[in-house]
Scaffold this motif. Structure first.
Motif, PDB file in Angstrom:
ATOM      1  N   ARG A 475      43.208  16.917  20.040  1.00 36.06           N
ATOM      2  CA  ARG A 475      43.655  16.781  21.033  1.00 36.06           C
ATOM      3  C   ARG A 475      42.574  16.289  22.296  1.00 36.06           C
ATOM      4  N   GLN A 476      42.482  16.448  23.515  1.00 32.67           N
ATOM      5  CA  GLN A 476      41.058  16.439  24.393  1.00 32.67           C
ATOM      6  C   GLN A 476      41.131  17.573  25.124  1.00 32.67           C
ATOM      7  N   LEU A 477      40.623  18.130  25.346  1.00 33.38           N
ATOM      8  CA  LEU A 477      40.091  18.890  26.969  1.00 33.38           C
ATOM      9  C   LEU A 477      39.313  18.113  27.660  1.00 33.38           C
ATOM     10  N   ALA A 478      39.457  18.632  29.567  1.00 29.14           N
ATOM     11  CA  ALA A 478      39.155  18.285  30.260  1.00 29.14           C
ATOM     12  C   ALA A 478      38.663  19.399  31.779  1.00 29.14           C
ATOM     13  N   VAL A 479      36.929  19.227  31.572  1.00 29.88           N
ATOM     14  CA  VAL A 479      36.283  20.613  32.506  1.00 29.88           C
ATOM     15  C   VAL A 479      36.044  19.509  34.244  1.00 29.88           C
ATOM     16  N   HIS A 536      46.911  14.555  27.857  1.00 31.66           N
ATOM     17  CA  HIS A 536      47.278  13.724  26.689  1.00 31.66           C
ATOM     18  C   HIS A 536      46.207  12.628  27.032  1.00 31.66           C
ATOM     19  N   SER A 537      45.975  12.397  28.068  1.00 35.63           N
ATOM     20  CA  SER A 537      44.860  11.505  28.450  1.00 35.63           C
ATOM     21  C   SER A 537      43.985  12.309  29.620  1.00 35.63           C
ATOM     22  N   ALA A 538      43.157  10.768  29.747  1.00 31.39           N
ATOM     23  CA  ALA A 538      42.185  11.415  30.842  1.00 31.39           C
ATOM     24  C   ALA A 538      43.109  10.804  32.402  1.00 31.39           C
ATOM     25  N   ASP A 539      44.307  10.303  32.824  1.00 32.82           N
ATOM     26  CA  ASP A 539      44.977   9.984  34.052  1.00 32.82           C
ATOM     27  C   ASP A 539      45.671  11.555  34.443  1.00 32.82           C
ATOM     28  N   SER A 540      45.801  12.527  32.666  1.00 31.76           N
ATOM     29  CA  SER A 540      45.480  13.746  33.446  1.00 31.76           C
ATOM     30  C   SER A 540      45.006  14.438  34.077  1.00 31.76           C
ATOM     31  N   TYR A 574      36.780  16.053  26.895  1.00 31.69           N
ATOM     32  CA  TYR A 574      36.114  15.625  25.658  1.00 31.69           C
ATOM     33  C   TYR A 574      37.088  15.437  24.206  1.00 31.69           C
ATOM     34  N   PRO A 575      36.717  14.185  23.549  1.00 31.37           N
ATOM     35  CA  PRO A 575      35.379  14.998  23.225  1.00 31.37           C
ATOM     36  C   PRO A 575      34.534  13.587  23.641  1.00 31.37           C
ATOM     37  N   THR A 576      34.925  12.353  24.746  1.00 31.31           N
ATOM     38  CA  THR A 576      33.831  11.705  24.777  1.00 31.31           C
ATOM     39  C   THR A 576      32.921  11.407  25.240  1.00 31.31           C
ATOM     40  N   ASP A 577      32.516  12.603  26.939  1.00 32.71           N
ATOM     41  CA  ASP A 577      31.589  13.414  27.569  1.00 32.71           C
ATOM     42  C   ASP A 577      30.378  14.122  26.885  1.00 32.71           C
ATOM     43  N   GLY A 578      30.820  14.608  25.679  1.00 33.88           N
ATOM     44  CA  GLY A 578      30.665  15.897  25.049  1.00 33.88           C
ATOM     45  C   GLY A 578      31.453  16.847  23.886  1.00 33.88           C
ATOM     46  N   SER A 579      31.031  17.155  23.229  1.00 39.67           N
ATOM     47  CA  SER A 579      31.132  18.072  21.850  1.00 39.67           C
ATOM     48  C   SER A 579      30.553  19.133  21.633  1.00 39.67           C
ATOM     49  N   GLU A 580      30.180  20.118  23.070  1.00 40.02           N
ATOM     50  CA  GLU A 580      29.648  21.398  23.149  1.00 40.02           C
ATOM     51  C   GLU A 580      29.972  21.576  24.736  1.00 40.02           C
ATOM     52  N   GLY A 581      30.088  23.358  24.697  1.00 41.25           N
ATOM     53  CA  GLY A 581      30.630  23.727  26.458  1.00 41.25           C
ATOM     54  C   GLY A 581      29.396  23.586  27.611  1.00 41.25           C
ATOM     55  N   LYS A 582      28.573  23.202  26.715  1.00 40.77           N
ATOM     56  CA  LYS A 582      27.255  23.068  27.722  1.00 40.77           C
ATOM     57  C   LYS A 582      26.776  21.634  28.081  1.00 40.77           C
ATOM     58  N   SER A 583      26.949  20.954  27.015  1.00 44.21           N
ATOM     59  CA  SER A 583      27.317  19.306  27.430  1.00 44.21           C
ATOM     60  C   SER A 583      28.295  19.218  28.393  1.00 44.21           C
TER      61      SER A 583
END
Length: 615
Positions: A475-479, A536-540, A574-583
């Motif tokens: 799945r995806q997540l956003a920060v 679900h997507s970047a729109d969310s 995640y994971p487009t802009d980074g695969s770790e929390g700090k990134s």
């Protein structure tokens, strides 16, 4: 005079031994007698039911044999009516193309030829479209009553001739290929195969009797002392229920039944015969048991004398152990192998607030204060206890007043010489205050003092855990990195107290716009971070960012003063802009500065242009 007379205590023990042997023998015999009486009636009924069931199965098998015989009659009848040339001549007669005499002359020899090929056939009557007789061969009753809607080809009634012979009547319509009814064949068969099956009562007993009933014609065929008898069903007198048992079994689905009457005494006698050997076996086992027990009691009674002396010494030791158990400062409980409380010392009762009576017999698990992972930890502890015989760890109990007590507990298994668990010993000390102090320190280390939100350390831990979960679920997540605009002006004009109040209000508005599974953290100053997991997507993420901008640009009322601030939001995925929390945090921070440079009060994805500022 002899001087080796037994002492009074010795004589008492001997009398006691004799009484034990006598009572034991009497108890075994009485128990055997009662057990025999208690089991005899159910066993008798079970045997009786089993015999009836076997008789029912036998009746069904006999009915199946009769059904096969009737099906044979049905097949012969269908073959007779299915002869093409005879049917064609009958159709010509129905149209008036040939005379009745010509039809009879043509039909009769061919029906005779068919009879010669079927030895079971006794006679045939062919009727025309209006029921007139076209041809008649062999044995045909003088008066053939019309059948009421007979089954095609399946026997429909029975006929008893004057000479005592029984005929089985089977009727089948003759129909043209176009479906026009042009006549009917009435075929009569010899009933000797049926009578032979009715006479075969050996599997039911000597006095059993079978009857064949045709429900459609209300007839019943039975074998009397002088030969076969056909009754009207209404005239047959049923046997009394106390004298015989009747089994009714249908023959296929054609309205015929086989009735088998078996005398009731036959079931009773067979059941009693089955009971005879078990009764003798019980009596012999009781006598043998009495002898064996008396032989076994001799060394046992001798051991009783020795054990009585040992018990006196053991009693003193138990009193000492009981004193330690009652007066110990630690809470101690003794449970059975299933962890039901057998006994508990006063310290255990005092610390949990339950009376001793309320604890005894209660499962120890009912006293636990359950948490989300309690079931898993409990099962793991049970496995460790079974493997190692001991377990130590923290346990949370629910006290009688509703409070939670945290205990450092040790559980030890008490086993017999074969290794079987007899008891569990539970010993614990109350560490509630110590754990509460540790919890306060842990909370302060992971949360912001002003807003109560998770701080940077807590955020990094939770973010890494969220990344692992969405990675496993694909799945995806956003920060979302938030920086408040114009906050320094509020501090400078209204003071730091008003600024702190504003930060608390901002935290409340942000939490109101998030889901329960999302996380909000304060990094310090006017910087906040939101973790949306999963999405679900970047729109969310964009929608949440838009809601955040709208919520924080709405004016606040601080100490009676209306203030307006703004917010710039940077979004990293995640994971487009980074695969770790700090990134991900660095990417979101960079996107936030992009949004701030674009005019503030807006949001921006990492590596994309900012959204239009909120007006």
């Amino acid at each position: 005079m002899p001087t080796d007379l037994p002492s009074p205590s010795t004589r008492y023990i001997r009398r006691l031994h004799l009484r034990i042997r006598s009572l034991t023998a009497l108890g075994i015999l009485t128990t055997a007698l009662l057990a025999g009486l208690i089991t005899a009636l159910p066993f008798y009924h079970a045997a009786h039911s089993s015999i009836e069931h076997i008789s029912q199965l036998s009746a069904e098998a006999q009915a199946e044999a009769l059904h096969y015989q009737f099906k044979r009659y049905q097949d012969i009848t269908r073959q007779l009516t299915g002869r093409t040339e005879i049917r064609r001549r009958l159709a010509a007669y129905a149209r008036g193309d040939i005379s009745r005499e010509a039809l009879t002359a043509f039909t009769t020899p061919r029906l005779a030829d068919a009879m010669a090929q079927a030895p079971d056939m006794a006679g045939v009557l062919r009727q025309g479209p209006d029921g007139e007789r076209i041809s008649q061969i062999g044995k045909v009753p003088v008066d053939v009553p019309p059948s009421q809607d007979p089954q095609e080809g399946y026997p429909c009634r029975l006929d008893l001739l004057d000479n005592g012979e029984v005929l089985v009547q089977s009727c089948s319509p003759i129909v043209t290929p176009a479906g026009e009814h042009i006549g009917r064949d009435i075929v009569f068969f010899h009933a000797e195969p049926l009578l032979a099956l009715l006479a075969d009562t050996g599997r039911f007993g000597e006095d059993a009797r079978m009857r064949l009933r045709a429900n459609g014609s209300q007839q019943e065929l039975a074998l009397g002392p002088e030969g076969p008898i056909i009754h009207s069903v209404n005239s047959v007198e049923d046997s009394e229920a106390t004298l015989s048992v009747t089994f009714e079994t249908p023959l296929g689905e054609q309205g015929w039944q086989l009735l088998v009457e078996v005398p009731s005494r036959q079931f009773r006698n067979e059941a009693l015969q089955l009971l005879l050997w078990p009764a003798l076996a019980i009596l012999l086992m009781a006598l043998a048991g009495t002898w064996v027990v008396n032989r076994a009691l001799s060394p046992l009674l001798a051991r009783v004398n020795r054990q009585a002396q040992q018990l006196e010494g053991s009693e003193r030791e138990l009193r000492q152990a009981a004193s330690v158990f009652r007066n110990a400062h630690e809470a101690i409980a003794i449970t059975d192998p299933d962890h039901k409380i057998i006994d508990a010392n006063p310290s255990f009762s005092d610390q949990l607030g339950y009376s001793h009576q309320a604890l005894v017999g209660r499962p120890l698990t009912k006293l636990l204060a359950w948490q989300a992972d309690s079931a898993e930890r409990l099962n793991e502890g049970k496995r460790t206890l079974e493997r190692d015989g001991t377990w130590q760890g923290e346990v949370r109990y629910r006290c009688a007043n509703g409070n939670v007590l945290v205990a450092l507990q040790t559980i030890s298994a008490v086993r017999d010489t074969q290794g079987k668990v007899l008891r569990h010993i539970h010993i614990f000390n109350d560490v509630t205050e110590q754990k509460a102090a540790e919890e306060v320190v842990r909370h302060q280390a992971l949360h912001d003092e002003l807003t109560g939100l998770p701080n940077r350390a807590h955020l990094e831990q939770q973010l890494e855990r969220a990344i692992q979960m969405v990675r496993l679920a694909d799945r995806q997540l956003a920060v979302l990195f938030l920086d408040l605009d114009h906050f320094k002006e509020i501090n400078d004009t209204l003071g730091h107290q008003a600024g702190d109040t504003l930060l608390q209000a901002v935290s409340e508005r942000l939490e109101a716009n998030l889901r329960a599974e999302d996380m909000l953290a304060r990094l310090g100053g006017d910087e906040f971070v939101i973790v949306l997991s999963p999405i679900h997507s970047a729109d969310s993420a964009a929608k949440v960012a838009s809601n955040v901008v709208e919520a924080l640009t709405t004016p606040f009322t601080i100490d009676g003063t209306t203030v307006t601030i703004g917010v710039s939001v940077g979004i990293a995925l995640y994971p487009t802009d980074g695969s770790e929390g700090k990134s991900l945090l660095r990417a979101a921070d960079s996107a936030m500065y992009t949004a701030k440079n674009a005019g503030r009060n807006t949001w921006c994805f990492h590596s994309s242009s900012p959204a239009s500022p909120t007006t």
